[in-house]
Scaffold this motif. Structure first.
Motif, PDB file in Angstrom:
ATOM      1  N   ASP A 155       0.805  -1.323   0.131  1.00 28.02           N
ATOM      2  CA  ASP A 155      -0.116  -0.083  -0.100  1.00 28.02           C
ATOM      3  C   ASP A 155       0.886   1.296   0.092  1.00 28.02           C
ATOM      4  O   ASP A 155       0.431   2.345  -0.400  1.00 28.02           O
ATOM      5  N   PHE A 156       2.022   1.052   0.190  1.00 30.14           N
ATOM      6  CA  PHE A 156       2.817   2.426   0.565  1.00 30.14           C
ATOM      7  C   PHE A 156       3.957   2.454  -0.297  1.00 30.14           C
ATOM      8  O   PHE A 156       4.525   3.605  -0.350  1.00 30.14           O
ATOM      9  N   GLY A 157       4.462   1.507  -1.002  1.00 22.14           N
ATOM     10  CA  GLY A 157       5.622   1.504  -1.743  1.00 22.14           C
ATOM     11  C   GLY A 157       6.880   1.927  -1.071  1.00 22.14           C
ATOM     12  O   GLY A 157       7.003   1.552   0.356  1.00 22.14           O
ATOM     13  N   THR A 158       7.772   2.659  -1.649  1.00 26.28           N
ATOM     14  CA  THR A 158       9.122   2.892  -0.932  1.00 26.28           C
ATOM     15  C   THR A 158       8.638   4.070  -0.154  1.00 26.28           C
ATOM     16  O   THR A 158       7.710   4.722   0.003  1.00 26.28           O
ATOM     17  N   ARG A 159       9.427   4.091   1.108  1.00 28.27           N
ATOM     18  CA  ARG A 159       9.432   4.878   2.301  1.00 28.27           C
ATOM     19  C   ARG A 159      10.775   5.748   2.829  1.00 28.27           C
ATOM     20  O   ARG A 159      11.277   5.407   3.699  1.00 28.27           O
ATOM     21  N   PRO A 160      11.316   6.487   1.711  1.00 26.60           N
ATOM     22  CA  PRO A 160      12.509   7.198   2.335  1.00 26.60           C
ATOM     23  C   PRO A 160      11.994   8.221   3.530  1.00 26.60           C
ATOM     24  O   PRO A 160      10.768   8.343   3.535  1.00 26.60           O
ATOM     25  N   CYS A 161      13.010   8.310   4.433  1.00 33.03           N
ATOM     26  CA  CYS A 161      12.709   9.146   5.596  1.00 33.03           C
ATOM     27  C   CYS A 161      11.829  10.241   5.235  1.00 33.03           C
ATOM     28  O   CYS A 161      12.273  11.203   4.312  1.00 33.03           O
ATOM     29  N   ALA A 162      10.975  10.768   6.203  1.00 32.89           N
ATOM     30  CA  ALA A 162      10.146  11.940   5.746  1.00 32.89           C
ATOM     31  C   ALA A 162       9.232  12.055   4.773  1.00 32.89           C
ATOM     32  O   ALA A 162       8.678  13.024   4.348  1.00 32.89           O
ATOM     33  N   SER A 163       9.086  10.839   3.797  1.00 29.62           N
ATOM     34  CA  SER A 163       8.378  10.863   2.746  1.00 29.62           C
ATOM     35  C   SER A 163       6.707  10.611   3.144  1.00 29.62           C
ATOM     36  O   SER A 163       6.702  10.406   4.298  1.00 29.62           O
ATOM     37  N   LYS A 164       5.915  10.697   2.186  1.00 36.82           N
ATOM     38  CA  LYS A 164       4.636  10.667   2.387  1.00 36.82           C
ATOM     39  C   LYS A 164       4.165   9.331   2.775  1.00 36.82           C
ATOM     40  O   LYS A 164       3.413   8.922   3.556  1.00 36.82           O
ATOM     41  N   GLY A 165       5.010   8.311   2.008  1.00 32.61           N
ATOM     42  CA  GLY A 165       4.901   6.886   2.122  1.00 32.61           C
ATOM     43  C   GLY A 165       5.391   6.492   3.747  1.00 32.61           C
ATOM     44  O   GLY A 165       4.502   5.734   4.229  1.00 32.61           O
ATOM     45  N   PHE A 166       6.205   7.021   3.976  1.00 28.59           N
ATOM     46  CA  PHE A 166       6.776   6.950   5.266  1.00 28.59           C
ATOM     47  C   PHE A 166       5.753   7.339   6.306  1.00 28.59           C
ATOM     48  O   PHE A 166       5.502   6.574   7.392  1.00 28.59           O
ATOM     49  N   ARG A 167       5.216   8.461   6.282  1.00 31.25           N
ATOM     50  CA  ARG A 167       4.278   8.834   7.273  1.00 31.25           C
ATOM     51  C   ARG A 167       3.087   8.124   7.046  1.00 31.25           C
ATOM     52  O   ARG A 167       2.569   7.693   8.174  1.00 31.25           O
ATOM     53  N   GLY A 168       2.670   7.787   6.131  1.00 28.93           N
ATOM     54  CA  GLY A 168       1.550   6.919   5.845  1.00 28.93           C
ATOM     55  C   GLY A 168       1.671   5.439   6.638  1.00 28.93           C
ATOM     56  O   GLY A 168       0.719   4.932   7.247  1.00 28.93           O
ATOM     57  N   ALA A 169       2.819   5.067   6.536  1.00 23.89           N
ATOM     58  CA  ALA A 169       3.175   3.637   7.006  1.00 23.89           C
ATOM     59  C   ALA A 169       2.874   3.723   8.457  1.00 23.89           C
ATOM     60  O   ALA A 169       2.532   2.788   9.268  1.00 23.89           O
ATOM     61  N   GLN A 170       3.766   5.087   9.098  1.00 22.81           N
ATOM     62  CA  GLN A 170       3.617   4.960  10.512  1.00 22.81           C
ATOM     63  C   GLN A 170       2.025   4.967  10.795  1.00 22.81           C
ATOM     64  O   GLN A 170       1.845   4.490  11.939  1.00 22.81           O
ATOM     65  N   GLN A 171       1.211   5.881  10.477  1.00 20.91           N
ATOM     66  CA  GLN A 171      -0.047   5.999  10.767  1.00 20.91           C
ATOM     67  C   GLN A 171      -0.862   4.545  10.643  1.00 20.91           C
ATOM     68  O   GLN A 171      -1.525   4.387  11.537  1.00 20.91           O
ATOM     69  N   ARG A 172      -0.560   3.810   9.669  1.00 24.01           N
ATOM     70  CA  ARG A 172      -1.254   2.484   9.449  1.00 24.01           C
ATOM     71  C   ARG A 172      -0.882   1.885  10.485  1.00 24.01           C
ATOM     72  O   ARG A 172      -1.761   1.002  11.239  1.00 24.01           O
ATOM     73  N   VAL A 173       0.395   1.706  10.924  1.00 26.16           N
ATOM     74  CA  VAL A 173       0.974   0.407  11.897  1.00 26.16           C
ATOM     75  C   VAL A 173       0.406   1.158  13.179  1.00 26.16           C
ATOM     76  O   VAL A 173      -0.101   0.252  14.110  1.00 26.16           O
ATOM     77  N   GLY A 174       0.480   2.573  13.556  1.00 28.97           N
ATOM     78  CA  GLY A 174      -0.071   2.871  14.818  1.00 28.97           C
ATOM     79  C   GLY A 174      -1.579   2.699  15.010  1.00 28.97           C
ATOM     80  O   GLY A 174      -1.945   2.200  15.971  1.00 28.97           O
ATOM     81  N   GLY A 175      -2.236   2.771  14.027  1.00 27.41           N
ATOM     82  CA  GLY A 175      -4.010   2.599  13.888  1.00 27.41           C
ATOM     83  C   GLY A 175      -3.940   0.993  14.417  1.00 27.41           C
ATOM     84  O   GLY A 175      -4.959   0.802  15.042  1.00 27.41           O
ATOM     85  N   VAL A 176      -3.544   0.226  13.587  1.00 28.76           N
ATOM     86  CA  VAL A 176      -3.628  -1.240  13.949  1.00 28.76           C
ATOM     87  C   VAL A 176      -3.121  -1.613  15.343  1.00 28.76           C
ATOM     88  O   VAL A 176      -3.924  -2.409  15.909  1.00 28.76           O
ATOM     89  N   LEU A 177      -2.043  -0.968  15.954  1.00 28.47           N
ATOM     90  CA  LEU A 177      -1.543  -1.388  17.322  1.00 28.47           C
ATOM     91  C   LEU A 177      -2.552  -0.869  18.145  1.00 28.47           C
ATOM     92  O   LEU A 177      -2.980  -1.655  19.118  1.00 28.47           O
ATOM     93  N   ARG A 178      -3.203   0.150  18.007  1.00 27.98           N
ATOM     94  CA  ARG A 178      -4.232   0.873  18.820  1.00 27.98           C
ATOM     95  C   ARG A 178      -5.712  -0.064  18.686  1.00 27.98           C
ATOM     96  O   ARG A 178      -6.069  -0.266  19.429  1.00 27.98           O
ATOM     97  N   LYS A 179      -5.863  -0.454  17.445  1.00 27.15           N
ATOM     98  CA  LYS A 179      -7.000  -1.520  17.339  1.00 27.15           C
ATOM     99  C   LYS A 179      -6.707  -2.788  18.160  1.00 27.15           C
ATOM    100  O   LYS A 179      -7.729  -3.364  18.768  1.00 27.15           O
ATOM    101  N   LEU A 180      -5.511  -3.068  18.319  1.00 27.54           N
ATOM    102  CA  LEU A 180      -5.349  -4.373  19.010  1.00 27.54           C
ATOM    103  C   LEU A 180      -5.012  -4.220  20.524  1.00 27.54           C
ATOM    104  O   LEU A 180      -5.141  -5.195  21.222  1.00 27.54           O
ATOM    105  N   GLY A 181      -5.280  -2.904  20.837  1.00 20.46           N
ATOM    106  CA  GLY A 181      -5.320  -2.582  22.336  1.00 20.46           C
ATOM    107  C   GLY A 181      -3.891  -1.914  22.914  1.00 20.46           C
ATOM    108  O   GLY A 181      -3.879  -1.685  24.000  1.00 20.46           O
ATOM    109  N   ALA A 182      -3.057  -1.627  22.064  1.00 23.83           N
ATOM    110  CA  ALA A 182      -1.870  -1.085  22.640  1.00 23.83           C
ATOM    111  C   ALA A 182      -2.361   0.320  23.075  1.00 23.83           C
ATOM    112  O   ALA A 182      -3.061   1.200  22.517  1.00 23.83           O
ATOM    113  N   THR A 183      -1.486   0.920  24.040  1.00 21.50           N
ATOM    114  CA  THR A 183      -1.765   2.403  24.422  1.00 21.50           C
ATOM    115  C   THR A 183      -0.324   2.872  24.472  1.00 21.50           C
ATOM    116  O   THR A 183       0.667   2.425  24.108  1.00 21.50           O
TER     117      THR A 183
END
Length: 76
Positions: free
Chosen positions: A37-65
């Protein structure tokens, strides 16, 4: 505080964690999402920020605080 553990105990914990992660449907979902879904993810890129948000969202959904993202400085 320093906690001392036997190597065998740490190895057992490591095996349990790895077993849980790799048999969970969530690990495959995250891997597929980040890879396709995010393709290449160089630091500070749109793909990198999107991947950060996606992983964070899934972790929250699983109950991480206290899940948060951090800015990654790009010096060049």
């Amino acid at each position: 505080m320093i906690i001392s553990m036997r190597t065998s105990t740490l190895e057992r914990f490591d095996k349990e964690i790895c077993g849980t992660v790799w048999t969970s449907p969530h690990a495959r979902e995250l891997l597929d999402s980040i890879c396709y879904d995010f393709g290449t993810r160089p630091c500070a890129s749109k793909g990198f920020r999107g991947a950060q948000q996606r992983v964070g969202g899934v972790l929250r959904k699983l109950g991480a605080t206290k899940v948060h993202t951090e800015k990654v400085p790009v010096l060049a």
